[in-house]
Structure formats: structure tokens, C-alpha cells
Design a protein around this motif. Structure first.
Motif, short mmCIF file in Angstrom:
data_model
loop_
_atom_site.label_atom_id
_atom_site.label_comp_id
_atom_site.label_asym_id
_atom_site.label_seq_id
_atom_site.Cartn_x
_atom_site.Cartn_y
_atom_site.Cartn_z
N LEU A 1 -45.15 -18.15 18.68
CA LEU A 1 -43.92 -18.97 18.61
C LEU A 1 -44.02 -20.18 19.54
N TRP A 2 -44.78 -20.07 20.60
CA TRP A 2 -44.97 -21.18 21.53
C TRP A 2 -45.82 -22.29 20.92
N CYS A 3 -46.86 -21.93 20.18
CA CYS A 3 -47.85 -22.95 19.81
C CYS A 3 -48.38 -22.85 18.38
N GLY A 4 -47.85 -21.96 17.56
CA GLY A 4 -48.37 -21.77 16.21
C GLY A 4 -47.89 -22.84 15.24
N ALA A 5 -48.73 -23.16 14.28
CA ALA A 5 -48.42 -24.25 13.33
C ALA A 5 -47.15 -23.98 12.53
N ASP A 6 -46.91 -22.71 12.19
CA ASP A 6 -45.72 -22.37 11.41
C ASP A 6 -44.60 -21.80 12.27
N SER A 7 -44.70 -21.98 13.58
CA SER A 7 -43.61 -21.55 14.45
C SER A 7 -42.42 -22.48 14.26
N PRO A 8 -41.22 -21.93 14.05
CA PRO A 8 -40.03 -22.78 13.92
C PRO A 8 -39.67 -23.48 15.23
N LEU A 9 -40.35 -23.10 16.32
CA LEU A 9 -40.09 -23.72 17.62
C LEU A 9 -41.12 -24.79 17.98
N PHE A 10 -42.19 -24.89 17.20
CA PHE A 10 -43.26 -25.85 17.53
C PHE A 10 -43.48 -26.83 16.39
N GLY A 11 -43.96 -26.33 15.23
CA GLY A 11 -44.03 -27.15 14.04
C GLY A 11 -45.07 -28.26 14.09
N LYS A 12 -46.24 -27.99 14.68
CA LYS A 12 -47.34 -28.96 14.67
C LYS A 12 -48.62 -28.22 14.33
N SER A 13 -49.63 -28.98 13.90
CA SER A 13 -50.88 -28.37 13.44
C SER A 13 -51.63 -27.67 14.56
N LYS A 14 -51.48 -28.16 15.77
CA LYS A 14 -52.18 -27.57 16.91
C LYS A 14 -51.51 -28.04 18.19
N MET A 15 -51.78 -27.30 19.26
CA MET A 15 -51.41 -27.75 20.59
C MET A 15 -52.72 -28.15 21.27
N ALA A 16 -52.94 -29.44 21.38
CA ALA A 16 -54.25 -29.98 21.77
C ALA A 16 -54.46 -29.97 23.28
#
Length: 663
Positions: free
Chosen positions: A482-497
Motif C-alpha cells: 500500500l505504501w509503494c505498489g503500482a495499484d495501491s490506492p494510496l500511491f498510484g505510480k508505476s514505481k517508487m524510484a
């Protein structure tokens, strides 16, 4: 025919068990009638004022001030009430007194020659303001907001009119007595707090209380005592929740971010986390390493000794490498998370000092990896394992952290429907065509609201399920997702770089591609689809978002989809203010409609008290209703209408002899 006469005996008898229970609270016809009259009256009061804030990121002084000045509402009320009857300097002093009564009193009294006269004038002014802000509430609700010591006196002053000659002396007599018996200071403090309390009826925080700024723990202390508040978790909040649950990757991320922003006081002073083992380990392993990429981000007002900055940089690098190793364990254990591309330590060519990312080779800007075994890069050293064990013990046994996280669970959720508004921090995952994306969790596919509901259940299980079985472990791993996943509704990005930002200079590797949600959030039909999925009417509802700072400097607008979606992350965090050009938004929803308040940077509490420097705020009217909204138009109103219906059934059951009165 009255409403009560229309109620059938069949309706009453079908609900007889509940009505008998209700009769214990309202044992007579008179009691039931009185409550119906009371509830009907409440339905016709103006709706309470809601304030929405997001992405506070530990900026406790600005947060505290915005609550105290109600996002500029109190200042506007002082202007409305006193207009040209007070000088601007007097209105400014009066506002500061309301915000910071204890501190301002001391400064104000030191300048006065006739203290008693100042007391009397000030008390009259404060009572006028308090009368204004309490006018939209029932006496009962106001009474509950009053401090016990002065409840009766304040209630008398609020509800007695000075214009009636026979009450004029009575009113002044109370004021004079308060002054003469030496209770004026305490009374002023009490009534100022009541004004603050009644100006904001409910506070909504749309996520990200934690990280970057120095006082998330102070903000949480305020939230725990606040009279009416809800929280929609942000990815930074869920990270701390995961750390408190014992997820080692979350713990490493929390510490990394604190070292990155030179914010160790939240961990050490706020939560009593023992960082000495990390400091000792980092000094030993990285003693000759300049750790240039890991130098903490500090503000212009921060003063640190060079040796302290060096130690923080060493700690920063040490915990980052540990984080990459710990995250790899989850990635390998959970192939369904689809995060294999985030394992980068095994992509390093240690001889050449290069790394392969997305099929392209890049030069590393730092090749010193003393704890990484090229043959088994994700294996923790014995010293790292021991360090992780100590840090985990410290997080699990921090009483204050656990108390704050339990508050996040009890007052928080992934989303909230409240008064026709849908509140969530980041996004609802969409595919490239703008449809709800199907996402697999464990052994079933979910999408839209169904996915968010399942995700929240997993988050709660991770913290509250104390077993050690497979379901618990999956839920615990999912907190990190949920912190860093692509399909997390709390993050919503392809990666945490994270790795790329530290070790690769080429900016192309730092790019984090946003979920298609952000391509479609300006389209009304997409917002309508989301609102319908959550059971809300697109005609009357709004989506309220945080997470993505609105870059006003570049002309971005917080208003999307013709006003159906509002992005209210305006840069509360000082780290974002150079991008946004402002220092945060407050969305205000009162009985007249929606207003967006844009804030300028807050200098300091000390300047606010000593110089009366308020936050400069600009208000924009987003929607204004033709008819003032009443309590009956709110969620609470719906509950009251249902209660009235039950009481009408009870009343009829008394009159038809189905239930007998108990008195």
C-alpha cells in the motif's frame, strides 16, 4: 391526517422488539413527543461547517495555526462583527488573543494601564463573537462544548440579550464579577477555546500526516483530542502503521525518510525509538564514505553541525541498503505484487560500477557497497540482522506510536463518504481506457470500491490479527505494498524510484509514471463513474483528493472535471512549497456551499503571538447554494429523520395500546 395516523399497526408490530427497547429510553407519550419536537427543530438548523486538510507532512505549527484561526474564518467573523468600530490593529490583536489566549494575554496585559477596563471591553467583544459562532447550534450542543468551570456563566451570557433593559445590569454584573474576583484570565482562555471549538464543526484530514516535517507526533496528539475528526489514510500514514505492526520494510522506510529530511526528533523524542544501534553501525561501516547522495535535506532555518550531518548521511545510507534487502524478501515472497522490477541490487556490475535498469546500462554515482555480497546481494549481514531486530523491538514497544496508530485505525479509513462527498487520498486504479482496473488479491480479482474495501480489511488484519499464520503475513506484506505498489490506492505510480534517485544521475530513471486515473480525473464522466460505484449521486457529490501537489506556479488548478473533483494538496509541507508556490489549501463546506482557501507560508507561532502575523489566505467560492443547507440535508439529518420515524412508531404504539407507558 397526521404522519402518525398514517402508520399502520402492521408496521409497528413488525418492529415491536426494537420499539420495546426504545420505550425504555422514552417511557411515556410526553417523552416521545418532546424528542420528536427536538429532533425536528435540529433538522432546520444550518449544517455545521466542515474543514478539509491534506498532506500536512509533520508541519505542526502551520497545522495548529490553521485550526486555531479556522482557515481565516475567525478573522472574517471579527471583521463582520466589528467592521469600522475597531481599528485594524485592535482587530488583529483580538484575533491573536482568540488563537493563542494564554500567550497573548501576558503580552496584552503588560501594555495596559487600566487592566480592569481592558478585561471588561475584551470580555464583551469575545462574548459577541462567541454568540455569533454558536448561533447555528442547539443549546445542548453548545453546552457540551463549554468547559465545566464556566459552562453555566458562558451559557447565560450567550443566551441573554443586552438590548432588554431588565437584563442589561444582569449581563454587566456577571462581567464585573468575573473581573473583580480575579477570574478574568481563566474566563478569557475558556471562551477563546470555545470560539475555536465551535467555528469548525468537523475536521477531515485527507491523508499524509507523517514524514518530512518535524512534528507528526504533535499533530497526532492534537487529532486524538479533537472533538470531531476523521482521517483518510495516505501512503505515508500507512507506512508508519506498517512499521507499528512490525513490518521490517516499513520500519526501514520510515527511518530512511526521517534521515533524509533530518527529522530524527520525531522518532527519538516523539516516539522514543532508539537509533543508537543504527548510528553505531553506520559509523563503523561507512566511516570513510562521504555518502554524498545521502546528505539530509535541510531547510534554510535549520542549523546542524557538520559532524551531525555526516552521521545522518551515514545512517541514511545504511538504512537504505537494509531497506532494499528487506523489500526484496517481500517481492520474492509475493510474485502477485508484480514488483520484481524493483529488485536492483542484483542488476549491479560491481566491477564496472554500472547497473542495468529497464534494459539500459547506467553509471552509478556511488559504488561503495561494503555490506552487499555480489554473489548474494540481498542477504543481510549478521550485523544488519541484529540491527533490524533491535529496531523492530523499539517500534513494537513504543507506547506512544502504538497509541497514535490505533487512533489512525479507529478514526481512519481508506475512503469516506460524508455529506455527499467522497474523500480519499490518492486514486482509484483505472486502466488505460478509463475503466476500473481489475486487481488480483490473494486468489480473487477486485476493482473499484470492492478493491478498496478488500484492501482496508487487509490493512486492519495486519495490525489487529496477532496470529502468525499465512493470512497475517500476507496482510503484513500488503501494508508495505500500500505504501509503494503500482495499484495501491494510496500511491498510484508505476514505481517508487528510491534507488535510482540515490545512485543514478540520469533523471529519466527517476520518472514515476502515474496511474491512468490522473489522465482521466479532469473528465466528468469518469468522476460520475467513480461516484456511482461508491453509491453517490453525480449530480450533488464531489471527489476530494490529496496526494499530488497542485503546482499553482505552473498554472495548475485544484478544480477538476468542472468542479466534480477537488485536489486540495497545496503544499503544507515546506519541501513542496517551491513547486506549488503556496503553502496549502483548506476546503470549507458550510451551509452556504463550498469555499477553497489558499494559504501563504506560515512564518512561526512566535511571530503570530508577538506580532499578530496571521497566515495570509485567499478565499475562492466554488459553489454557493441558492437555499442555505440545513441539518436535514446532511448524513446526520438522515439519521435524525430515521430516529423521528422510529419515535413516531413508538408514539402510535402507545396510543394504540400495543406498548404501555412505563411511567
Amino acid at each position: 391526517m397526521s404522519k402518525i395516523d398514517e402508520i399502520s399497526v402492521d408496521m409497528i408490530e413488525s418492529d415491536l422488539r426494537y420499539l420495546k427497547l426504545l420505550s425504555q429510553k422514552f417511557p411515556t407519550i410526553s417523552d416521545a413527543c418532546t424528542e420528536i419536537i427536538n429532533l425536528e427543530a435540529i433538522l432546520n438548523l444550518p449544517k455545521g461547517t466542515e474543514h478539509f486538510l491534506t498532506d500536512i507532512h509533520g508541519e505542526y505549527e502551520a497545522f495548529d495555526h490553521v485550526l486555531k484561526n479556522a482557515s481565516g474564518v475567525i478573522k472574517r467573523k471579527v471583521n463582520d462583527i466589528f467592521g469600522n468600530t475597531l481599528r485594524e490593529s485592535e482587530k488583529k490583536d483580538l484575533c491573536t488573543l482568540i488563537y493563542y489566549p494564554e500567550q497573548k494575554l501576558e503580552l496584552a496585559l503588560a501594555k495596559e494601564d487600566d487592566v480592569n477596563d481592558w478585561y471588561r471591553i475584551t470580555l464583551h467583544q469575545l462574548i459577541q463573537i462567541c454568540r455569533n459562532v454558536s448561533s447555528k447550534y442547539t443549546r445542548s450542543k453548545v453546552r457540551k462544548a463549554l468547559p465545566a468551570d464556566f459552562a453555566y456563566i458562558i451559557e447565560e451570557l450567550l443566551h441573554e440579550s443586552q438590548v432588554r433593559p431588565n437584563k442589561h445590569d444582569y449581563f454587566n454584573g456577571i462581567i464585573n464579577t468575573i473581573v473583580s474576583i480575579g477570574r478574568a484570565n481563566e474566563f478569557i482562555i475558556a471562551i477563546c477555546n470555545v470560539i475555536q471549538r465551535l467555528t469548525i464543526d468537523r475536521l477531515h484530514i485527507i491523508g499524509d500526516i507523517y514524514d518530512r516535517g518535524p512534528g507528526a507526533h504533535i499533530i497526532m496528539d492534537t487529532i486524538m483530542k479533537y472533538h470531531a475528526v476523521d482521517i483518510q489514510w495516505g501512503n505515508h500514514d500507512i507506512l508508519w502503521m506498517g512499521a507499528a505492526a512490525g513490518n521490517e520494510s516499513c520500519i526501514a522506510n520510515v527511518i530512511r525518510i526521517c534521515t533524509r529530511y533530518a527529522n530524527l526528533e520525531t522518532l527519538e523524542e516523539g516516539y522514543g525509538i532508539n537509533l543508537l544501534p543504527l548510528a553505531t553501525f553506520a559509523m563503523e561501516v561507512y566511516q570513510d564514505d562521504p555518502c554524498k547522495s545521502f546528505k539530509p535535506k535541510t531547510g534554510p532555518d535549520d542549523v546542524y553541525k557538520e559532524k551531525d550531518l555526516k552521521l545522518m548521511a551515514q545512517m541514511h545510507k545504511a538504512i537504505s541498503i537494509i531497506q532494499f534487502k528487506l523489500e526484496s524478501e517481500i517481492i520474492k515472497r509475493r510474485p502477485d505484487f508484480a514488483l520484481n522490477h524493483r529488485q536492483l541490487l542484483d542488476k549491479i556490475n560491481f566491477e564496472n560500477g554500472t547497473i542495468m535498469v529497464d534494459g539500459k546500462e547506467y553509471k552509478l554515482n556511488d559504488t561503495h557497497f561494503p555490506t552487499v555480497d555480489p554473489k548474494n546481494p540481498y542477504r543481510l549481514t549478521d550485523e544488519e540482522k541484529e540491527l533490524v531486530t533491535k529496531l523492530k523491538f523499539s517500534f513494537l514497544n513504543s507506547e506512544k506510536l502504538q497509541k497514535h496508530v490505533r487512533c489512525l485505525f479507529s478514526k481512519g479509513s481508506l475512503y469516506l463518504k460524508y455529506n455527499s462527498n467522497l474523500l480519499y487520498h490518492a486514486c482509484i486504479s483505472l486502466d488505460k481506457n478509463g475503466n476500473f482496473k481489475k486487481i488480483k488479491l490473494i486468489d480473487k480479482e477486485y476493482s473499484g470500491r470492492e478493491y478498496i474495501d478488500r484492501a482496508e480489511r487487509l490493512a486492519r488484519e495486519a495490525y489487529f490479527n496477532k496470529g502468525n499464520h499465512a493470512n497475517k503475513q500476507y496482510a503484513l506484506d500488503y501494508l508495505w505494498y500500500l505504501w509503494c505498489g503500482a495499484d495501491s490506492p494510496l500511491f498510484g505510480k508505476s514505481k517508487m524510484a528510491t534507488f535510482e534517485r540515490y545512485f543514478i544521475n540520469e533523471k529519466e530513471t527517476h520518472k514515476e509514471i502515474k496511474n491512468p486515473y490522473y489522465d482521466f480525473w479532469d473528465k466528468e464522466e469518469i468522476c460520475d463513474m467513480i461516484l456511482k460505484d461508491f453509491g453517490l449521486s453525480p449530480e450533488t457529490s464531489h471527489i476530494i483528493n490529496g496526494h499530488v501537489p497542485v503546482k499553482t506556479l505552473k498554472g495548475e488548478s485544484p478544480i477538476k472535471a468542472n468542479g466534480k473533483l477537488l485536489v486540495i494538496d497545496g503544499g503544507f509541507s515546506k519541501a513542496y512549497q517551491p513547486e506549488t508556490g503556496i503553502a496549502g489549501y483548506t476546503l470549507i463546506y458550510n451551509s452556504y456551499g463550498l469555499q477553497l482557501v489558499q494559504h501563504e507560508p506560515f512564518e512561526s507561532t512566535q511571530q503570530a503571538i508577538e506580532e499578530g502575523k496571521d497566515i495570509l489566505s485567499t478565499t475562492f467560492i466554488l459553489e454557493r447554494t441558492a437555499d442555505r443547507m440545513r441539518v436535514r440535508d446532511t448524513d446526520i439529518g438522515k439519521e435524525l429523520i430515521a430516529q423521528i420515524a422510529d419515535l413516531q412508531n413508538l408514539l402510535m404504539s402507545y396510543r394504540k395500546g400495543i406498548i404501555k407507558e412505563l411511567k
